[in-house]
Scaffold this motif. Structure first.
Motif, PDB file in Angstrom:
ATOM      1  N   VAL A 138      -5.011 -20.821   4.574  1.00 50.46           N
ATOM      2  CA  VAL A 138      -4.957 -21.487   5.874  1.00 50.46           C
ATOM      3  C   VAL A 138      -3.690 -22.307   6.060  1.00 50.46           C
ATOM      4  N   SER A 139      -3.001 -22.642   4.979  1.00 50.66           N
ATOM      5  CA  SER A 139      -1.749 -23.377   5.135  1.00 50.66           C
ATOM      6  C   SER A 139      -0.679 -22.502   5.785  1.00 50.66           C
ATOM      7  N   LEU A 140      -0.891 -21.194   5.802  1.00 53.17           N
ATOM      8  CA  LEU A 140       0.067 -20.276   6.415  1.00 53.17           C
ATOM      9  C   LEU A 140      -0.243 -19.992   7.880  1.00 53.17           C
ATOM     10  N   LEU A 141      -1.373 -20.497   8.366  1.00 54.57           N
ATOM     11  CA  LEU A 141      -1.746 -20.281   9.758  1.00 54.57           C
ATOM     12  C   LEU A 141      -0.791 -21.030  10.677  1.00 54.57           C
ATOM     13  N   PRO A 142      -0.527 -20.446  11.846  1.00 51.04           N
ATOM     14  CA  PRO A 142       0.320 -21.165  12.795  1.00 51.04           C
ATOM     15  C   PRO A 142      -0.379 -22.436  13.272  1.00 51.04           C
ATOM     16  N   GLY A 143       0.395 -23.353  13.786  1.00 51.56           N
ATOM     17  CA  GLY A 143      -0.165 -24.606  14.283  1.00 51.56           C
ATOM     18  C   GLY A 143      -1.034 -24.382  15.509  1.00 51.56           C
ATOM     19  N   GLN A 144      -1.371 -25.443  16.166  1.00 44.46           N
ATOM     20  CA  GLN A 144      -2.263 -25.388  17.312  1.00 44.46           C
ATOM     21  C   GLN A 144      -1.547 -25.000  18.601  1.00 44.46           C
ATOM     22  N   THR A 145      -0.361 -24.456  18.508  1.00 44.16           N
ATOM     23  CA  THR A 145       0.377 -24.047  19.687  1.00 44.16           C
ATOM     24  C   THR A 145      -0.312 -22.861  20.344  1.00 44.16           C
ATOM     25  N   GLN A 146      -0.654 -23.000  21.599  1.00 41.92           N
ATOM     26  CA  GLN A 146      -1.390 -21.966  22.331  1.00 41.92           C
ATOM     27  C   GLN A 146      -0.678 -20.627  22.286  1.00 41.92           C
ATOM     28  N   CYS A 147       0.641 -20.615  22.416  1.00 41.81           N
ATOM     29  CA  CYS A 147       1.365 -19.343  22.485  1.00 41.81           C
ATOM     30  C   CYS A 147       1.256 -18.551  21.184  1.00 41.81           C
ATOM     31  N   ASP A 148       0.987 -19.213  20.068  1.00 40.38           N
ATOM     32  CA  ASP A 148       0.830 -18.514  18.792  1.00 40.38           C
ATOM     33  C   ASP A 148      -0.427 -17.669  18.742  1.00 40.38           C
ATOM     34  N   TRP A 149      -1.387 -17.974  19.603  1.00 44.95           N
ATOM     35  CA  TRP A 149      -2.673 -17.280  19.583  1.00 44.95           C
ATOM     36  C   TRP A 149      -2.949 -16.471  20.839  1.00 44.95           C
ATOM     37  N   GLU A 150      -2.083 -16.515  21.808  1.00 39.39           N
ATOM     38  CA  GLU A 150      -2.329 -15.844  23.082  1.00 39.39           C
ATOM     39  C   GLU A 150      -2.514 -14.341  22.933  1.00 39.39           C
ATOM     40  N   TRP A 151      -1.916 -13.743  21.933  1.00 36.52           N
ATOM     41  CA  TRP A 151      -2.053 -12.301  21.741  1.00 36.52           C
ATOM     42  C   TRP A 151      -3.521 -11.899  21.588  1.00 36.52           C
ATOM     43  N   GLN A 152      -4.348 -12.798  21.055  1.00 38.16           N
ATOM     44  CA  GLN A 152      -5.759 -12.478  20.849  1.00 38.16           C
ATOM     45  C   GLN A 152      -6.510 -12.257  22.161  1.00 38.16           C
ATOM     46  N   ASP A 153      -6.022 -12.855  23.238  1.00 38.19           N
ATOM     47  CA  ASP A 153      -6.674 -12.676  24.537  1.00 38.19           C
ATOM     48  C   ASP A 153      -6.670 -11.215  24.980  1.00 38.19           C
ATOM     49  N   ASP A 154      -5.662 -10.460  24.555  1.00 38.43           N
ATOM     50  CA  ASP A 154      -5.523  -9.067  24.974  1.00 38.43           C
ATOM     51  C   ASP A 154      -6.001  -8.067  23.923  1.00 38.43           C
ATOM     52  N   ALA A 155      -6.583  -8.550  22.839  1.00 35.83           N
ATOM     53  CA  ALA A 155      -7.001  -7.672  21.747  1.00 35.83           C
ATOM     54  C   ALA A 155      -8.158  -6.760  22.169  1.00 35.83           C
ATOM     55  N   ALA A 156      -8.072  -5.501  21.793  1.00 34.67           N
ATOM     56  CA  ALA A 156      -9.116  -4.525  22.118  1.00 34.67           C
ATOM     57  C   ALA A 156     -10.437  -4.869  21.445  1.00 34.67           C
ATOM     58  N   CYS A 157     -10.395  -5.619  20.368  1.00 28.89           N
ATOM     59  CA  CYS A 157     -11.604  -5.970  19.609  1.00 28.89           C
ATOM     60  C   CYS A 157     -12.247  -7.267  20.080  1.00 28.89           C
ATOM     61  N   ARG A 158     -11.631  -7.931  21.011  1.00 29.96           N
ATOM     62  CA  ARG A 158     -12.028  -9.290  21.394  1.00 29.96           C
ATOM     63  C   ARG A 158     -13.530  -9.477  21.599  1.00 29.96           C
ATOM     64  N   ASP A 159     -14.199  -8.547  22.222  1.00 28.60           N
ATOM     65  CA  ASP A 159     -15.615  -8.702  22.526  1.00 28.60           C
ATOM     66  C   ASP A 159     -16.511  -7.777  21.700  1.00 28.60           C
ATOM     67  N   LEU A 160     -15.985  -7.228  20.612  1.00 26.25           N
ATOM     68  CA  LEU A 160     -16.752  -6.266  19.820  1.00 26.25           C
ATOM     69  C   LEU A 160     -17.496  -6.883  18.641  1.00 26.25           C
ATOM     70  N   GLY A 161     -17.197  -8.106  18.292  1.00 26.55           N
ATOM     71  CA  GLY A 161     -17.843  -8.720  17.138  1.00 26.55           C
ATOM     72  C   GLY A 161     -17.195  -8.277  15.832  1.00 26.55           C
ATOM     73  N   PRO A 162     -17.500  -8.955  14.757  1.00 28.45           N
ATOM     74  CA  PRO A 162     -16.819  -8.712  13.483  1.00 28.45           C
ATOM     75  C   PRO A 162     -17.370  -7.558  12.651  1.00 28.45           C
ATOM     76  N   ASN A 163     -18.570  -7.087  12.927  1.00 25.27           N
ATOM     77  CA  ASN A 163     -19.206  -6.111  12.034  1.00 25.27           C
ATOM     78  C   ASN A 163     -18.426  -4.818  11.865  1.00 25.27           C
ATOM     79  N   ARG A 164     -17.701  -4.415  12.852  1.00 22.90           N
ATOM     80  CA  ARG A 164     -16.913  -3.187  12.751  1.00 22.90           C
ATOM     81  C   ARG A 164     -15.667  -3.398  11.887  1.00 22.90           C
ATOM     82  N   PHE A 165     -15.200  -4.622  11.784  1.00 23.34           N
ATOM     83  CA  PHE A 165     -13.918  -4.909  11.146  1.00 23.34           C
ATOM     84  C   PHE A 165     -14.032  -5.536   9.760  1.00 23.34           C
ATOM     85  N   PHE A 166     -15.200  -6.057   9.442  1.00 28.30           N
ATOM     86  CA  PHE A 166     -15.431  -6.705   8.151  1.00 28.30           C
ATOM     87  C   PHE A 166     -16.687  -6.126   7.529  1.00 28.30           C
TER      88      PHE A 166
END
Length: 92
Positions: free
Chosen positions: A4-32
């Protein structure tokens, strides 16, 4: 576990890509996969996740995030944990 020390800070732009992710509403079971899952079931789960990643508009950002933070579980950016480990080794 992810470093977690390698995670980006709380800057919104660092995480905005997740808003457009195809998996966003699929839940974790398919990926983990659950602990101990092996063989054909695990391969099927990984392939299902990779099909989602293949059409994802933010696949590259997702993969770069996983590589940067050393994500140790799941499919990120279309690669399994083993595939990411190989890629990191090849980059060194």
């Amino acid at each position: 576990m992810s470093d977690v020390s390698l995670l980006p800070g709380q800057t919104q732009c660092d995480w905005e890509w997740q808003d457009d992710a195809a998996c966003r509403d699929l839940g974790p079971n398919r990926f983990f996969h659950p602990a101990g899952e092996r063989g054909e079931e695990r391969d099927d789960r990984d392939e299902a996740a990779k099909r989602v990643c293949a059409v994802c508009p933010v696949r590259r950002a997702c993969l770069e995030h996983a590589l940067r933070t050393h994500e140790t579980f799941g499919v990120w950016g279309g690669l399994t944990e083993d595939e990411r480990r190989e890629l990191r080794s090849a980059r060194l």
